[in-house]
Design an enzyme around this catalytic site. Structure first.
Site, PDB file in Angstrom:
ATOM      1  N   ARG A  58       0.799  -1.213   0.000  1.00 26.60           N
ATOM      2  CA  ARG A  58       0.000   0.000   0.000  1.00 26.60           C
ATOM      3  C   ARG A  58       0.835   1.268   0.000  1.00 26.60           C
ATOM      4  O   ARG A  58       0.623   2.159  -0.828  1.00 26.60           O
ATOM      5  CB  ARG A  58      -0.884   0.073   1.260  1.00 26.60           C
ATOM      6  N   THR A  59       1.777   1.358   0.932  1.00 28.59           N
ATOM      7  CA  THR A  59       2.474   2.626   1.112  1.00 28.59           C
ATOM      8  C   THR A  59       3.303   2.973  -0.123  1.00 28.59           C
ATOM      9  O   THR A  59       3.270   4.111  -0.597  1.00 28.59           O
ATOM     10  CB  THR A  59       3.362   2.566   2.377  1.00 28.59           C
ATOM     11  N   LYS A  86      25.826  -4.897  -1.412  1.00 25.46           N
ATOM     12  CA  LYS A  86      27.279  -5.040  -1.529  1.00 25.46           C
ATOM     13  C   LYS A  86      27.999  -4.394  -0.351  1.00 25.46           C
ATOM     14  O   LYS A  86      29.201  -4.192  -0.397  1.00 25.46           O
ATOM     15  CB  LYS A  86      27.766  -4.404  -2.840  1.00 25.46           C
ATOM     16  N   ARG A 108      11.417   4.003   3.628  1.00 23.16           N
ATOM     17  CA  ARG A 108      11.000   3.057   4.671  1.00 23.16           C
ATOM     18  C   ARG A 108      12.225   2.256   5.051  1.00 23.16           C
ATOM     19  O   ARG A 108      12.971   1.795   4.177  1.00 23.16           O
ATOM     20  CB  ARG A 108       9.901   2.132   4.161  1.00 23.16           C
ATOM     21  N   HIS A 136       5.260   6.385  11.589  1.00 24.36           N
ATOM     22  CA  HIS A 136       4.726   6.170  10.239  1.00 24.36           C
ATOM     23  C   HIS A 136       3.710   7.302  10.014  1.00 24.36           C
ATOM     24  O   HIS A 136       2.498   7.091  10.036  1.00 24.36           O
ATOM     25  CB  HIS A 136       4.059   4.790  10.184  1.00 24.36           C
TER      26      HIS A 136
HETATM   27  C1  NCD Z   1       2.045  -0.943   8.313  1.00 21.24           C
HETATM   28  C2  NCD Z   1       3.549  -0.745   8.392  1.00 21.24           C
HETATM   29  O1  NCD Z   1       4.281  -1.077   7.467  1.00 21.24           O
HETATM   30  O2  NCD Z   1       3.938  -0.197   9.406  1.00 21.24           O
HETATM   31  N1  NCD Z   1       1.581  -1.131   7.032  1.00 21.24           N
HETATM   32  C3  NCD Z   1       1.284  -0.037   6.260  1.00 21.24           C
HETATM   33  O3  NCD Z   1       2.100   0.818   6.048  1.00 21.24           O
HETATM   34  N2  NCD Z   1       0.035   0.072   5.782  1.00 21.24           N
HETATM   35  C4  NCD Z   1       1.540  -1.941   9.258  1.00 21.24           C
HETATM   36  C5  NCD Z   1       2.079  -3.336   9.228  1.00 21.24           C
HETATM   37  O4  NCD Z   1       3.044  -3.662   8.560  1.00 21.24           O
HETATM   38  O5  NCD Z   1       1.488  -4.164   9.941  1.00 21.24           O
END
Ligand code: NCD
Length: 318
Positions: A58-59, A86, A108, A136
């Site tokens: 999703r993100t 590497k 991320r 997040h």
């Molecule tokens: C979350 C995350 O990656 O922190 N997912 C997301 O971004 N929608 C929650 C999760 O991984 O459970």
């Protein structure tokens, strides 16, 4: 009030009025995203790099679509195939990318604080797409937009965040945001999945779902973050579902019009019953995904405005 930040690293540094500014602008992008023609040109000429060092559906898709709809040149780095493998350090990778003059970097990373380190080393605006157990921010903002649209307000609501709180950056960003907007936040989960001293955040803690959900306006479920667990935090998934999985019986303790949320990815039959997740009268999980694109468009739009102000001040751009 305008939004004056160079980066979006967390909810912690945001003023309540800045949160409202992002959500109000996101509303405009919700409307745009529902049109057949979804283009705005506010990021035209800017380069956006997405660096995902952890799995994401999703993100990552959402940040990519958001950037493209706003006209940015979007590049997704395939981190599995990059020189990180590497042995290159994050900082060296950052400096290399910086030399290519990106304007927005979305990252991320499994380590809490990695995005802050990156932000110190690059000229681009950095957006945190999730760093370890830390924050997040765009998830909390999209959750806030979903709640505001569903409940008609974002204050004086009782929100129960349930499940693996200890390992969840989603829980952390959400409880900070909801607290700033003056809501009652309850954390519900087994003591093994509750961070120590969490009461200091001004939240109520429950280890019983029925008591925690009593009278709640919003029920937010979380996935068990097994990748962040280094031992036995729960007896078994079956036992966990029995005590903490959201089913119709436990949900009946919340308000009749309570909404059910989940950031995804969802493990049906572990933290949530599939029937509840699919119930269009209760579950807003798909709306959360829709709001995600709009919120990310708003956040990048606001950061790009600030980048332009800085460039104008420095005489780089007219
Ligand atoms: C979350 C995350 O990656 O922190 N997912 C997301 O971004 N929608 C929650 C999760 O991984 O459970």
């Amino acid at each position: 009030m305008t939004f004056r930040h160079r980066h979006l690293l967390g909810i912690e540094p945001l003023h309540p009025e800045e949160i409202t500014t992002i959500l109000d602008l996101a509303e405009k992008y919700v409307d745009l995203n529902r049109q057949p023609m979804k283009h705005a040109r506010v990021l035209e000429g800017l380069t956006q790099i997405n660096m995902f060092f952890e799995a994401s559906t999703r993100t990552q898709a959402s940040f990519e679509i958001a950037g493209k709809r706003l006209g940015a040149d979007v590049m997704n780095m395939a981190m599995q195939a990059s020189s990180i493998k590497k042995g290159e350090t994050l900082i060296d990778t950052a400096l290399t990318l910086n030399a290519m003059h990106p304007d927005l970097i979305v990252m991320r990373h499994p380590n809490s604080g990695a995005v802050n380190l990156l932000a110190e080393k690059v000229n681009a605006a950095v957006l945190n797409a999730g760093d370890g157990k830390h924050e997040h921010p765009t998830q909390a903002l999209l959750d806030a937009l979903t709640i505001r649209r569903e409940k008609g307000r974002l204050h004086r609501l009782t929100v129960a965040i349930c499940g693996d709180i200890a390992h969840s950056r989603v829980a952390r960003s959400n409880l900070i945001l909801l607290g700033k907007m003056e809501n009652r936040v309850r954390l519900v989960g087994p003591p093994t999945l509750m961070p120590s001293k969490i009461e200091d955040f001004g939240v109520e803690v429950f280890d019983d779902m029925r008591a925690g959900l009593e009278g709640a306006d919003v029920v937010m479920m979380l996935r068990l973050q097994k990748e962040r667990m280094d031992g036995g935090f729960i007896p078994s998934e079956r036992e966990y579902y029995h005590r903490f999985g959201l089913d119709a019986e436990k949900l009946s303790f919340a308000k009749d019009d309570a909404i059910v949320m989940h950031p995804g990815p969802m493990n049906r039959g572990v933290e949530i019953d599939g029937v509840i997740a699919d119930d269009i009268n209760r579950s807003v999980i798909q709306e959360q995904v829709e709001m995600g694109v709009a919120v990310r468009m708003a956040a990048m739009d606001l950061l790009a405005r600030n980048l332009r102000d800085v460039a104008r001040r420095d005489g780089v751009m007219v």
